[in-house]
Design an enzyme around this catalytic site. Structure first.
Site, PDB file in Angstrom:
ATOM      1  N   ASP A  13       0.788  -1.253   0.000  1.00  0.00           N
ATOM      2  CA  ASP A  13       0.000   0.000   0.000  1.00  0.00           C
ATOM      3  C   ASP A  13       0.817   1.299   0.000  1.00  0.00           C
ATOM      4  O   ASP A  13       0.495   2.233   0.758  1.00  0.00           O
ATOM      5  CB  ASP A  13      -0.961   0.017   1.207  1.00  0.00           C
ATOM      6  CG  ASP A  13      -2.000  -1.105   1.171  1.00  0.00           C
ATOM      7  OD1 ASP A  13      -1.976  -1.915   0.237  1.00  0.00           O
ATOM      8  OD2 ASP A  13      -2.834  -1.163   2.097  1.00  0.00           O
ATOM      9  N   ASP A  51      -4.555  -0.810  -1.849  1.00  0.00           N
ATOM     10  CA  ASP A  51      -5.847  -0.623  -1.192  1.00  0.00           C
ATOM     11  C   ASP A  51      -6.775  -0.002  -2.248  1.00  0.00           C
ATOM     12  O   ASP A  51      -6.403   0.995  -2.890  1.00  0.00           O
ATOM     13  CB  ASP A  51      -5.633   0.329   0.003  1.00  0.00           C
ATOM     14  CG  ASP A  51      -6.542   0.061   1.189  1.00  0.00           C
ATOM     15  OD1 ASP A  51      -6.833  -1.119   1.476  1.00  0.00           O
ATOM     16  OD2 ASP A  51      -6.961   1.045   1.842  1.00  0.00           O
ATOM     17  N   HIS A  53     -10.721   0.800  -2.736  1.00  0.00           N
ATOM     18  CA  HIS A  53     -12.080   0.801  -2.202  1.00  0.00           C
ATOM     19  C   HIS A  53     -13.093   1.439  -3.154  1.00  0.00           C
ATOM     20  O   HIS A  53     -12.800   2.462  -3.786  1.00  0.00           O
ATOM     21  CB  HIS A  53     -12.130   1.602  -0.901  1.00  0.00           C
ATOM     22  CG  HIS A  53     -11.263   1.075   0.198  1.00  0.00           C
ATOM     23  ND1 HIS A  53     -11.286  -0.240   0.618  1.00  0.00           N
ATOM     24  CD2 HIS A  53     -10.340   1.690   0.999  1.00  0.00           C
ATOM     25  CE1 HIS A  53     -10.426  -0.404   1.613  1.00  0.00           C
ATOM     26  NE2 HIS A  53      -9.831   0.748   1.859  1.00  0.00           N
ATOM     27  N   HIS A  57     -17.409   2.569   0.488  1.00  0.00           N
ATOM     28  CA  HIS A  57     -16.872   1.472   1.301  1.00  0.00           C
ATOM     29  C   HIS A  57     -17.273   1.604   2.769  1.00  0.00           C
ATOM     30  O   HIS A  57     -17.257   2.702   3.336  1.00  0.00           O
ATOM     31  CB  HIS A  57     -15.344   1.415   1.179  1.00  0.00           C
ATOM     32  CG  HIS A  57     -14.776   0.131   1.673  1.00  0.00           C
ATOM     33  ND1 HIS A  57     -14.098   0.031   2.857  1.00  0.00           N
ATOM     34  CD2 HIS A  57     -14.816  -1.116   1.149  1.00  0.00           C
ATOM     35  CE1 HIS A  57     -13.731  -1.231   3.029  1.00  0.00           C
ATOM     36  NE2 HIS A  57     -14.150  -1.945   2.003  1.00  0.00           N
ATOM     37  N   HIS A  86     -10.619   7.022   1.597  1.00  0.00           N
ATOM     38  CA  HIS A  86      -9.240   6.920   1.098  1.00  0.00           C
ATOM     39  C   HIS A  86      -9.157   5.835   0.033  1.00  0.00           C
ATOM     40  O   HIS A  86      -9.987   4.934   0.003  1.00  0.00           O
ATOM     41  CB  HIS A  86      -8.267   6.590   2.247  1.00  0.00           C
ATOM     42  CG  HIS A  86      -8.519   5.232   2.843  1.00  0.00           C
ATOM     43  ND1 HIS A  86      -9.502   5.006   3.772  1.00  0.00           N
ATOM     44  CD2 HIS A  86      -7.933   4.031   2.609  1.00  0.00           C
ATOM     45  CE1 HIS A  86      -9.513   3.721   4.092  1.00  0.00           C
ATOM     46  NE2 HIS A  86      -8.577   3.102   3.387  1.00  0.00           N
ATOM     47  N   LYS A 111      -7.073  -4.984  -2.908  1.00  0.00           N
ATOM     48  CA  LYS A 111      -7.828  -5.480  -1.751  1.00  0.00           C
ATOM     49  C   LYS A 111      -8.737  -4.379  -1.225  1.00  0.00           C
ATOM     50  O   LYS A 111      -8.492  -3.201  -1.464  1.00  0.00           O
ATOM     51  CB  LYS A 111      -6.866  -5.966  -0.665  1.00  0.00           C
ATOM     52  CG  LYS A 111      -5.943  -4.875  -0.174  1.00  0.00           C
ATOM     53  CD  LYS A 111      -4.899  -5.403   0.771  1.00  0.00           C
ATOM     54  CE  LYS A 111      -4.017  -4.308   1.293  1.00  0.00           C
ATOM     55  NZ  LYS A 111      -4.734  -3.263   2.026  1.00  0.00           N
ATOM     56  N   CYS A 156      -1.978  -2.618   7.658  1.00  0.00           N
ATOM     57  CA  CYS A 156      -1.891  -3.559   6.545  1.00  0.00           C
ATOM     58  C   CYS A 156      -0.595  -4.384   6.540  1.00  0.00           C
ATOM     59  O   CYS A 156      -0.626  -5.571   6.225  1.00  0.00           O
ATOM     60  CB  CYS A 156      -2.123  -2.822   5.234  1.00  0.00           C
ATOM     61  SG  CYS A 156      -3.857  -2.275   5.114  1.00  0.00           S
TER      62      CYS A 156
HETATM   63  C1  VGL Z   1      -4.640   0.778   5.697  1.00  0.00           C
HETATM   64  C2  VGL Z   1      -6.230   1.689   7.075  1.00  0.00           C
HETATM   65  C3  VGL Z   1      -7.188   1.551   6.094  1.00  0.00           C
HETATM   66  C4  VGL Z   1      -3.208   0.377   5.509  1.00  0.00           C
HETATM   67  C5  VGL Z   1      -5.593   0.623   4.705  1.00  0.00           C
HETATM   68  O1  VGL Z   1      -2.750   0.289   4.347  1.00  0.00           O
HETATM   69  O2  VGL Z   1      -2.530   0.136   6.528  1.00  0.00           O
HETATM   70  N1  VGL Z   1      -4.971   1.301   6.877  1.00  0.00           N
HETATM   71  N2  VGL Z   1      -6.858   1.024   4.913  1.00  0.00           N
HETATM   72 ZN    ZN Z   2      -8.301   1.055   3.349  1.00  0.00          ZN
END
Ligand code: VGL
Ligand code: ZN
Length: 209
Positions: A13, A51, A53, A57, A86, A111, A156
């Protein structure tokens, strides 16, 4: 230089929304790019996660009446932290950091694309049960060692490392190539859980060449 052919570097990510100026900026998030690019040079096999979404979401606080980002809500699968909107699919916030060297990536795993379930881990969604397919990919290609870096250490990256260890992969996290959100002690908790699970926590300089 190089690492054994049975190990794969998984970069978690490294996206604009997790970097300074982004919607869910991780402190110092962009500082991981240089050490990660150096790691990418050293590995034969590189996988990225993204990430990804939908704009409605269920992890977004805005979808829950009266809730604020960084609070929690109860979902069918348990307690879920709520986030600012996000990494919405197709937006610039969801793109990889412009300086991340993505050319060598052999797989990009997306994901969090199902509206009703979040997915921190690269391996399973937050019900801990719905697979992303990454374990099958790694096994079919014959890798049994994974090295992880990216954002965020305590979400993550941490969940991915714990799942990798649980699935039987020899798992290393390169800590100087990660940054944390650190919500209510979540970094210390993630570090303790990773250590307990047998995840090796290392630094770029000590990673076996
Ligand atoms: C993440 C919060 C929400 C991450 C992703 O990549 O750690 N944290 N979505
Ligand atoms: Zn996320």
């Amino acid at each position: 230089m190089g690492t054994p052919d049975d190990s794969v570097l998984i970069i978690i990510d490294v996206q604009n929304d997790f970097c300074p100026g982004g919607a869910l900026a991780v402190p110092g998030g962009d500082e991981v790019v240089a050490p990660i690019n150096a790691l990418i040079e050293r590995f034969e096999h590189v996988v990225l996660t993204q990430d990804w979404h939908p704009d409605d979401h269920s992890s977004f606080a805005a979808r829950h009446e009266g809730k604020e980002p960084f609070g929690t809500t109860e979902m069918a699968y348990g307690t879920q932290t709520l986030w600012p909107d996000h990494c919405v699919q197709g937006t610039s916030g969801a793109e990889f950091h412009a300086d991340l060297d993505v050319t060598k990536a052999q797989l990009i795993i997306r994901k969090g694309f199902r509206a009703h379930i979040d997915s921190y881990s690269a391996f399973f969604e937050n019900d801990r049960d719905t697979p992303t397919g990454l374990a099958g990919y790694l096994r079919e290609r014959g890798y049994d060692k994974v090295v992880l870096a990216g954002l965020a250490t305590d979400f993550c990256v941490g969940h991915s490392a714990l799942d990798a260890a649980r699935l039987g992969f020899k798992t290393t996290v390169v800590m100087d190539a990660c940054r944390a959100i650190d919500l209510d002690g979540s970094l210390a908790a993630a570090v303790a859980q990773m250590r307990d699970a047998g995840v090796v926590l290392t630094e770029s300089v000590s990673l076996a060449a």
